[in-house]
Design a protein around this motif. Sequence first.
Motif, short mmCIF file in Angstrom:
data_model
loop_
_atom_site.label_atom_id
_atom_site.label_comp_id
_atom_site.label_asym_id
_atom_site.label_seq_id
_atom_site.Cartn_x
_atom_site.Cartn_y
_atom_site.Cartn_z
N THR A 29 0.78 -1.24 0.00
CA THR A 29 0.00 0.00 0.00
C THR A 29 0.81 1.29 0.00
OG1 THR A 29 -0.16 -0.08 2.41
CG2 THR A 29 -1.95 -1.10 1.15
N GLN A 30 2.10 1.24 0.27
CA GLN A 30 2.87 2.48 0.40
C GLN A 30 2.82 3.31 -0.89
OE1 GLN A 30 6.92 2.04 1.67
NE2 GLN A 30 7.34 4.21 1.53
N ASP A 31 3.17 2.72 -2.01
CA ASP A 31 3.16 3.46 -3.28
C ASP A 31 1.73 3.81 -3.70
OD1 ASP A 31 5.91 3.39 -3.43
OD2 ASP A 31 5.97 1.62 -4.73
N ALA A 32 0.79 2.90 -3.43
CA ALA A 32 -0.61 3.16 -3.76
C ALA A 32 -1.13 4.36 -2.96
CB ALA A 32 -1.47 1.93 -3.50
N ASN A 33 -0.82 4.40 -1.66
CA ASN A 33 -1.23 5.53 -0.83
C ASN A 33 -0.59 6.83 -1.30
OD1 ASN A 33 -3.16 4.87 1.16
ND2 ASN A 33 -1.61 3.71 2.29
N SER A 34 0.66 6.76 -1.70
CA SER A 34 1.36 7.95 -2.19
C SER A 34 0.68 8.49 -3.44
CB SER A 34 2.82 7.60 -2.48
OG SER A 34 3.47 8.68 -3.08
N LEU A 35 0.32 7.59 -4.36
CA LEU A 35 -0.35 8.01 -5.58
C LEU A 35 -1.73 8.59 -5.27
CD1 LEU A 35 -0.41 8.26 -8.64
CD2 LEU A 35 -1.10 5.85 -8.76
N ILE A 36 -2.46 7.95 -4.38
CA ILE A 36 -3.78 8.46 -3.99
C ILE A 36 -3.65 9.85 -3.39
CG2 ILE A 36 -5.68 8.14 -2.34
CD1 ILE A 36 -5.49 5.13 -2.96
N SER A 37 -2.65 10.06 -2.55
CA SER A 37 -2.44 11.38 -1.95
C SER A 37 -2.18 12.44 -3.02
CB SER A 37 -1.27 11.35 -0.98
OG SER A 37 -1.58 10.55 0.13
N ARG A 38 -1.37 12.09 -4.01
CA ARG A 38 -1.10 13.03 -5.10
C ARG A 38 -2.37 13.36 -5.88
NH1 ARG A 38 3.74 11.20 -8.73
NH2 ARG A 38 3.27 13.20 -9.70
N ILE A 39 -3.19 12.35 -6.14
CA ILE A 39 -4.41 12.56 -6.89
C ILE A 39 -5.42 13.38 -6.08
CG2 ILE A 39 -6.39 11.42 -7.99
CD1 ILE A 39 -4.46 9.11 -8.65
N GLN A 40 -5.46 13.17 -4.78
CA GLN A 40 -6.39 13.91 -3.92
C GLN A 40 -6.11 15.41 -3.95
OE1 GLN A 40 -6.10 11.39 -0.25
NE2 GLN A 40 -8.27 11.89 -0.11
N GLN A 41 -4.90 15.80 -4.26
CA GLN A 41 -4.55 17.21 -4.31
C GLN A 41 -5.07 17.89 -5.58
OE1 GLN A 41 -0.31 17.41 -3.72
NE2 GLN A 41 -0.42 16.24 -1.84
N LEU A 42 -5.53 17.10 -6.54
CA LEU A 42 -6.04 17.63 -7.79
C LEU A 42 -7.50 18.06 -7.64
CD1 LEU A 42 -4.69 14.89 -10.24
CD2 LEU A 42 -3.64 17.09 -9.69
N SER A 43 -7.95 18.86 -8.57
CA SER A 43 -9.37 19.24 -8.61
C SER A 43 -10.19 17.98 -8.91
CB SER A 43 -9.61 20.28 -9.69
OG SER A 43 -9.44 19.69 -10.97
N PRO A 44 -11.49 17.97 -8.57
CA PRO A 44 -12.32 16.80 -8.89
C PRO A 44 -12.28 16.41 -10.37
CG PRO A 44 -13.49 18.23 -7.37
CD PRO A 44 -12.23 18.96 -7.78
N GLU A 45 -12.25 17.40 -11.26
CA GLU A 45 -12.18 17.09 -12.68
C GLU A 45 -10.88 16.38 -13.03
OE1 GLU A 45 -12.52 20.45 -11.68
OE2 GLU A 45 -14.70 20.38 -11.70
N ASN A 46 -9.77 16.85 -12.46
CA ASN A 46 -8.48 16.23 -12.73
C ASN A 46 -8.36 14.87 -12.06
OD1 ASN A 46 -7.70 18.34 -14.32
ND2 ASN A 46 -6.35 19.27 -12.82
N GLN A 47 -9.00 14.69 -10.90
CA GLN A 47 -9.01 13.38 -10.27
C GLN A 47 -9.66 12.37 -11.21
OE1 GLN A 47 -10.99 13.63 -6.47
NE2 GLN A 47 -9.43 14.99 -5.60
N LEU A 48 -10.82 12.74 -11.72
CA LEU A 48 -11.54 11.85 -12.62
C LEU A 48 -10.74 11.60 -13.90
CD1 LEU A 48 -14.10 10.24 -12.99
CD2 LEU A 48 -15.21 12.29 -13.89
N SER A 49 -10.10 12.63 -14.42
CA SER A 49 -9.26 12.47 -15.62
C SER A 49 -8.12 11.50 -15.36
CB SER A 49 -8.70 13.82 -16.07
OG SER A 49 -9.73 14.64 -16.55
N ALA A 50 -7.50 11.59 -14.20
CA ALA A 50 -6.40 10.68 -13.86
C ALA A 50 -6.89 9.24 -13.81
CB ALA A 50 -5.77 11.08 -12.52
N LEU A 51 -8.02 9.01 -13.16
CA LEU A 51 -8.55 7.65 -13.06
C LEU A 51 -8.92 7.10 -14.44
CD1 LEU A 51 -10.74 7.95 -9.85
CD2 LEU A 51 -8.39 7.11 -10.08
#
Length: 170
Positions: free
Chosen positions: A49-71
């Motif tokens: 989970t370490q790298d997965a949590n790190s990536l999730i944290s980075r994505i959480q800093q994005l706007s909702p539109e950018n979060q969805l675009s990343a996924l």
Amino acid sequence: MTSTNIRPVQEAASAFKSLIVDDQLAVLASFYKQIADAVPADAASALPTQDANSLISRIQQLSPENQLSALREFLSTERGDKDASVLDPHPSKALAELVTGNDTKIPAHTYDSLGAEGKIAFWYLLAGKLGNGFVGIPNGTQLTQDATEVLTALQSLKTDEIVSFLKLVV
């Protein structure tokens, strides 16, 4: 030792991959929410989970539109450039990100480097955060008929088959 029946797994993976990306996201979110309580704590803690949590944290800093675009980008099978970055979907904002070097993009290779178990951990952890500080499926969203069929097929799979399915699709 349990054996995995490959045919239902391959059929479910094929049906999942034939969905549009937004339906894939909806199926993953719905499915992970359904199975979250059934995943034993020791199995969840065994995920990398370490790298997965790190990536999730980075994505959480994005706007909702950018979060969805990343996924969407992470699930997209048409992504040809592994070094592509997720930019704001609004053209003028994306241009501003490129010009200023704004760090609101997530390199696609960051997700790709997680490996199969890391990707499963990513989606499992993400499902727990949907709608809580992370873009979620809007209330009242109805799954398409095709997405509902895939979700129904997943519900009939055994645990080892689910893991095999997830390794094929994420």
